[in-house]
Each structure stands twice: as structure tokens, then as C-alpha cells.
Motif scaffolding. Structure first.
Motif, short mmCIF file in Angstrom:
data_model
loop_
_atom_site.label_atom_id
_atom_site.label_comp_id
_atom_site.label_asym_id
_atom_site.label_seq_id
_atom_site.Cartn_x
_atom_site.Cartn_y
_atom_site.Cartn_z
N GLY A 12 0.81 -1.20 0.00
CA GLY A 12 0.00 0.00 0.00
C GLY A 12 0.85 1.26 0.00
N HIS A 13 0.18 2.39 -0.03
CA HIS A 13 0.85 3.70 -0.08
C HIS A 13 0.28 4.56 1.04
N GLY A 14 1.14 4.91 2.00
CA GLY A 14 0.71 5.71 3.14
C GLY A 14 1.63 6.88 3.34
N THR A 15 1.33 7.66 4.37
CA THR A 15 2.07 8.89 4.63
C THR A 15 2.33 9.03 6.12
N ILE A 16 3.54 9.49 6.45
CA ILE A 16 3.88 9.89 7.81
C ILE A 16 3.82 11.41 7.83
N VAL A 17 2.98 11.97 8.68
CA VAL A 17 2.85 13.42 8.82
C VAL A 17 3.56 13.83 10.10
N SER A 18 4.38 14.89 10.03
CA SER A 18 5.14 15.35 11.20
C SER A 18 5.33 16.86 11.11
N ASN A 19 6.17 17.39 12.00
CA ASN A 19 6.51 18.82 11.97
C ASN A 19 5.26 19.69 12.04
N ASN A 20 4.45 19.44 13.07
CA ASN A 20 3.19 20.19 13.26
C ASN A 20 2.25 20.09 12.06
N GLY A 21 2.28 18.94 11.39
CA GLY A 21 1.40 18.71 10.25
C GLY A 21 1.92 19.28 8.94
N GLN A 22 3.12 19.86 8.95
CA GLN A 22 3.64 20.54 7.76
C GLN A 22 4.50 19.65 6.87
N THR A 23 5.01 18.53 7.41
CA THR A 23 5.87 17.65 6.63
C THR A 23 5.15 16.34 6.36
N ARG A 24 5.19 15.91 5.11
CA ARG A 24 4.55 14.65 4.71
C ARG A 24 5.58 13.78 4.01
N GLN A 25 5.77 12.56 4.53
CA GLN A 25 6.69 11.60 3.92
C GLN A 25 5.87 10.44 3.38
N SER A 26 5.79 10.33 2.06
CA SER A 26 5.05 9.25 1.43
C SER A 26 5.87 7.97 1.46
N LEU A 27 5.21 6.87 1.77
CA LEU A 27 5.87 5.56 1.79
C LEU A 27 5.18 4.63 0.81
N SER A 28 5.97 4.02 -0.06
CA SER A 28 5.52 3.01 -1.01
C SER A 28 6.14 1.68 -0.61
N PRO A 29 5.63 0.56 -1.13
CA PRO A 29 6.21 -0.74 -0.77
C PRO A 29 7.73 -0.75 -0.96
N GLY A 30 8.44 -1.21 0.09
CA GLY A 30 9.89 -1.28 0.06
C GLY A 30 10.58 -0.09 0.71
N ASP A 31 9.84 0.98 1.00
CA ASP A 31 10.41 2.17 1.62
C ASP A 31 10.56 1.98 3.14
N PHE A 32 11.53 2.72 3.71
CA PHE A 32 11.74 2.77 5.15
C PHE A 32 11.57 4.21 5.61
N ALA A 33 11.19 4.39 6.88
CA ALA A 33 11.15 5.72 7.49
C ALA A 33 11.67 5.60 8.91
N LEU A 34 12.39 6.63 9.35
CA LEU A 34 12.84 6.72 10.73
C LEU A 34 12.05 7.82 11.42
N ILE A 35 11.47 7.48 12.57
CA ILE A 35 10.80 8.46 13.40
C ILE A 35 11.60 8.56 14.69
N PRO A 36 12.31 9.67 14.89
CA PRO A 36 13.15 9.80 16.08
C PRO A 36 12.33 9.84 17.37
N ALA A 37 12.97 9.51 18.47
CA ALA A 37 12.33 9.61 19.79
C ALA A 37 11.70 10.98 19.98
N TRP A 38 10.57 11.02 20.63
CA TRP A 38 9.81 12.22 20.98
C TRP A 38 9.21 12.96 19.79
N ALA A 39 9.41 12.49 18.57
CA ALA A 39 8.88 13.20 17.39
C ALA A 39 7.37 12.97 17.28
N GLU A 40 6.62 14.06 17.32
CA GLU A 40 5.17 13.97 17.13
C GLU A 40 4.89 13.65 15.67
#
Length: 90
Positions: free
Chosen positions: A26-54
Motif C-alpha cells: 500500500g501507499h501511506g504517509t507519515i505526517v510530522s513537523n506540526n502537520g507541515q511535513t509529509r513523507q510518502s511511503l511506497s512498498p519497500g520504503d523505510f522511514a525513521l521516526i526519532p524519539a519524541w517526534a510527534e
């Protein structure tokens, strides 16, 4: 984690735990930075969410999204928030 179409998690963080997400399907999104940053993820992608990151996981598509989630620490921590930069939910 499986996210149904047109759903979103609560805005949250994972305390002192770093989180790594692997997009399995599937294709999803990680939203961060007070809703201003969007990181799209497609199959095979990785994302790092640091500690304390909303952040928020979002599936705006028509298909389910399946992510494999790994966190540092032995017991998963999830702190749901009222909104960006706001206190914890009751």
C-alpha cells in the motif's frame, strides 16, 4: 500495522523510543513537523521516526496499507496527543 483506507492514527509520539517503519504494501504517509511535513511511503520504503517526534500515520488511499514497525526498547510506548504540540489524551 494495517491501516484501512481513508484512516489516520491519532497524533502521537513514542517517548524515548526511535521507530523504524518498513512499508510492506500500500501507499501511506507519515505526517510530522506540526502537520507541515509529509513523507510518502511506497512498498519497500523505510522511514525513521526519532524519539519524541510527534507524528501521525495516514492512509488517504483506497487500499489497505501494511507497515512493519520496529521500536527501540522492550515495551512499546505510544503517547496519544490532543493535537500538534498539545498535551496527552486523558
Amino acid at each position: 500495522m494495517t491501516a484501512k483506507p481513508h484512516t489516520a492514527s491519532a497524533i502521537h509520539h513514542h517517548g524515548e523510543q526511535d521507530t523504524i517503519i518498513f512499508a510492506r504494501s500500500g501507499h501511506g504517509t507519515i505526517v510530522s513537523n506540526n502537520g507541515q511535513t509529509r513523507q510518502s511511503l511506497s512498498p519497500g520504503d523505510f522511514a525513521l521516526i526519532p524519539a519524541w517526534a510527534e507524528h501521525q500515520e495516514v492512509n488517504e488511499g483506497e487500499e489497505e496499507v501494511e507497515w512493519v514497525i520496529s521500536r527501540s526498547g522492550g515495551v512499546p510506548v505510544v503517547v496519544n496527543l490532543r493535537g500538534w504540540g498539545e498535551g496527552t489524551v486523558g
